[in-house]
Write a protein that holds these residues in place. Structure first.
Motif, short mmCIF file in Angstrom:
data_model
loop_
_atom_site.label_atom_id
_atom_site.label_comp_id
_atom_site.label_asym_id
_atom_site.label_seq_id
_atom_site.Cartn_x
_atom_site.Cartn_y
_atom_site.Cartn_z
N VAL A 158 -17.57 4.62 -53.39
CA VAL A 158 -17.66 4.32 -51.96
C VAL A 158 -16.47 3.45 -51.57
O VAL A 158 -16.18 2.44 -52.21
N LYS A 159 -15.77 3.85 -50.51
CA LYS A 159 -14.53 3.18 -50.13
C LYS A 159 -14.51 2.89 -48.63
O LYS A 159 -14.85 3.75 -47.82
N PHE A 160 -14.12 1.66 -48.27
CA PHE A 160 -13.90 1.30 -46.88
C PHE A 160 -12.47 1.71 -46.54
O PHE A 160 -11.51 1.02 -46.84
N ALA A 161 -12.34 2.87 -45.92
CA ALA A 161 -11.02 3.43 -45.64
C ALA A 161 -10.67 3.40 -44.17
O ALA A 161 -9.49 3.47 -43.81
N GLY A 162 -11.66 3.33 -43.30
CA GLY A 162 -11.41 3.44 -41.87
C GLY A 162 -11.63 4.85 -41.37
O GLY A 162 -12.06 5.74 -42.11
N ASN A 163 -11.34 5.05 -40.10
CA ASN A 163 -11.52 6.36 -39.47
C ASN A 163 -10.16 7.07 -39.43
O ASN A 163 -9.19 6.51 -38.90
N PRO A 164 -10.06 8.28 -39.95
CA PRO A 164 -8.75 8.94 -40.05
C PRO A 164 -8.08 9.23 -38.71
O PRO A 164 -6.86 9.43 -38.67
N VAL A 165 -8.82 9.24 -37.61
CA VAL A 165 -8.17 9.46 -36.31
C VAL A 165 -7.26 8.30 -35.95
O VAL A 165 -6.36 8.44 -35.12
N ALA A 166 -7.46 7.15 -36.60
CA ALA A 166 -6.63 5.97 -36.30
C ALA A 166 -5.19 6.18 -36.74
O ALA A 166 -4.27 5.58 -36.17
N SER A 167 -4.96 7.01 -37.74
CA SER A 167 -3.63 7.14 -38.31
C SER A 167 -2.61 7.68 -37.30
O SER A 167 -1.49 7.19 -37.20
N ALA A 168 -3.00 8.69 -36.54
CA ALA A 168 -2.08 9.25 -35.54
C ALA A 168 -1.92 8.30 -34.36
O ALA A 168 -0.82 8.14 -33.82
N VAL A 169 -3.01 7.64 -33.95
CA VAL A 169 -2.99 6.75 -32.80
C VAL A 169 -2.09 5.55 -33.04
O VAL A 169 -1.44 5.04 -32.12
N ALA A 170 -2.02 5.09 -34.29
CA ALA A 170 -1.22 3.91 -34.62
C ALA A 170 0.25 4.08 -34.26
O ALA A 170 0.97 3.10 -34.09
N LYS A 171 0.70 5.33 -34.13
CA LYS A 171 2.10 5.60 -33.82
C LYS A 171 2.36 5.70 -32.32
O LYS A 171 3.48 6.00 -31.90
#
Length: 369
Positions: A158-171
């Motif tokens: 189990v990993k606290f990774a975050g929500n992958p939609v954040a990766s594109a938004v960060a840019k």
């Protein structure tokens, strides 16, 4: 890589799956993706529009009370597992990723029975019923909030990774956000948005607080109303005095929401998982009004997670008034030091590398299958 994605019903389940698929395709050119959903869910329209192969299974969710329909749902589940196994045997994936919604149940379960590595991603603080069920079969679990970890105690990987939609938004580029709104770069503004379709309770409170914005000199309001509320809101805005109406910008929908959000000084928003992933990825202070009209009231724990970290204020919809909203907006916008503390707390919660971290978790379970 050959990867099956599954998740459906709402964009909150679909967009994270697509983000994981995009990350895999970027990391490994030539990756083949298959999305399995239902014809009833939004995925049946969104996924083909992305140019991905889409297949469907027939499945519905369980009702929370004793019902004959639940017996039919069990029968559909059995049939959907058979259909999923057929699709999986034909596609021969290296792994299956499930992001929630009842369609994940038969697909991820079928994959586990076939010995295919599986990863599930949970977007909300409190897991949905499907992901709770699937966590006992999945090789890996990825969560968007650290507060979700206790819900998966005893599960493997189990990993606290975050929500992958954040990766594109960060840019997202804030300068493009200002330009799209016709505002001078650096103009302080509050972004009020109730989701892609709008939220009547939030909209009503924003409209009620508008006269009080006159006291917030030089602060603008960007009001994303939702299509169905735009005409009503526009009529109300035309009643404002000219010196105030020039600082209020109403839009039915923001097609470049990440850029607008990146430019904003403060956001007033619902507390859906995707929205919070975007907000924290960019480190925007927030006033959150969780929707009470969602399964298990899951937006409230999401909002509480940000509020307890100092990244947001929370106002429950039953307490929401124009006066209360204005008081919160004024308090935050008049205190730049507090706004900076909230922004820092938000960024500390944000996970802009979420898609990459989930991809690494995924490749790990593939290597060790």
């Amino acid at each position: 890589m050959r990867l099956v994605l599954t998740g459906g019903g709402t964009g909150g389940h679909i967009y994270p799956a697509l983000a994981i698929g995009r990350e895999a395709a970027e990391k490994e050119p030539g990756t083949s993706l298959l999305y399995i959903g239902t014809t009833r869910g939004l995925e049946s329209r969104l996924v083909p529009a992305q140019g991905l192969r889409f297949e469907s299974v027939d499945i519905t969710g369980f009702r929370r009370s004793l019902s004959l329909e639940n017996v039919r749902t069990i029968a559909r589940f059995v049939q959907a597992v058979r259909r999923s196994k057929k699709l999986l045997r034909e596609f021969k994936p290296d792994a299956v990723v499930g992001t929630g919604g009842y369609v994940c149940g038969p697909v991820v379960y079928a994959a586990s029975r076939l010995g295919i590595p599986t990863l599930i991603h949970e977007q909300n603080v409190v897991p949905g019923l499907t992901n709770k069920f699937l966590s006992r079969y999945a090789r890996a679990v990825s969560v968007s909030f650290a507060d979700s970890l206790p819900h998966f105690a005893g599960r493997q990987n189990v990993k606290f990774a975050g929500n992958p939609v954040a990766s594109a938004v960060a840019k997202a580029d804030p300068m493009m956000g200002f330009a799209s709104l016709g505002l001078t770069a650096g103009t302080p503004f509050v972004l009020a948005v109730g989701g892609s379709r709008g939220a009547k309770a939030l909209n009503d409170a924003v409209l009620a607080m508008l006269p009080g914005l006159a006291d917030l000199k030089n602060v603008h309001l960007v009001f994303v109303t939702g299509d169905r509320y735009y005409e009503e809101a526009s009529a109300r805005l035309r009643e404002l005095p000219a010196e105030l109406s020039g600082r209020v910008h109403a839009l039915p929908y923001a097609h470049n929401m990440p850029e607008v959000l990146a430019a904003s000084s403060l956001v007033v928003s619902r507390a859906g998982a995707t929205s919070l992933a975007e907000i924290t990825s960019l480190g925007v202070p927030a006033i959150l009004v969780p929707s009470p009209n969602v399964t298990n009231n899951h937006q409230q724990p999401n909002a509480e997670s940000l509020a307890s970290a100092g990244a947001a204020e929370m106002i429950l919809e039953r307490d929401l008034t124009g006066e209360k909203l204005l008081a919160s907006v004024s308090s935050i916008m008049r205190d730049s030091a507090r706004r900076e503390r909230m922004a820092l707390a938000s960024r500390e919660l944000g996970k802009p590398r979420a898609a990459e971290d989930i991809y690494e978790q995924l490749t790990g379970i593939i290597r060790h299958k």
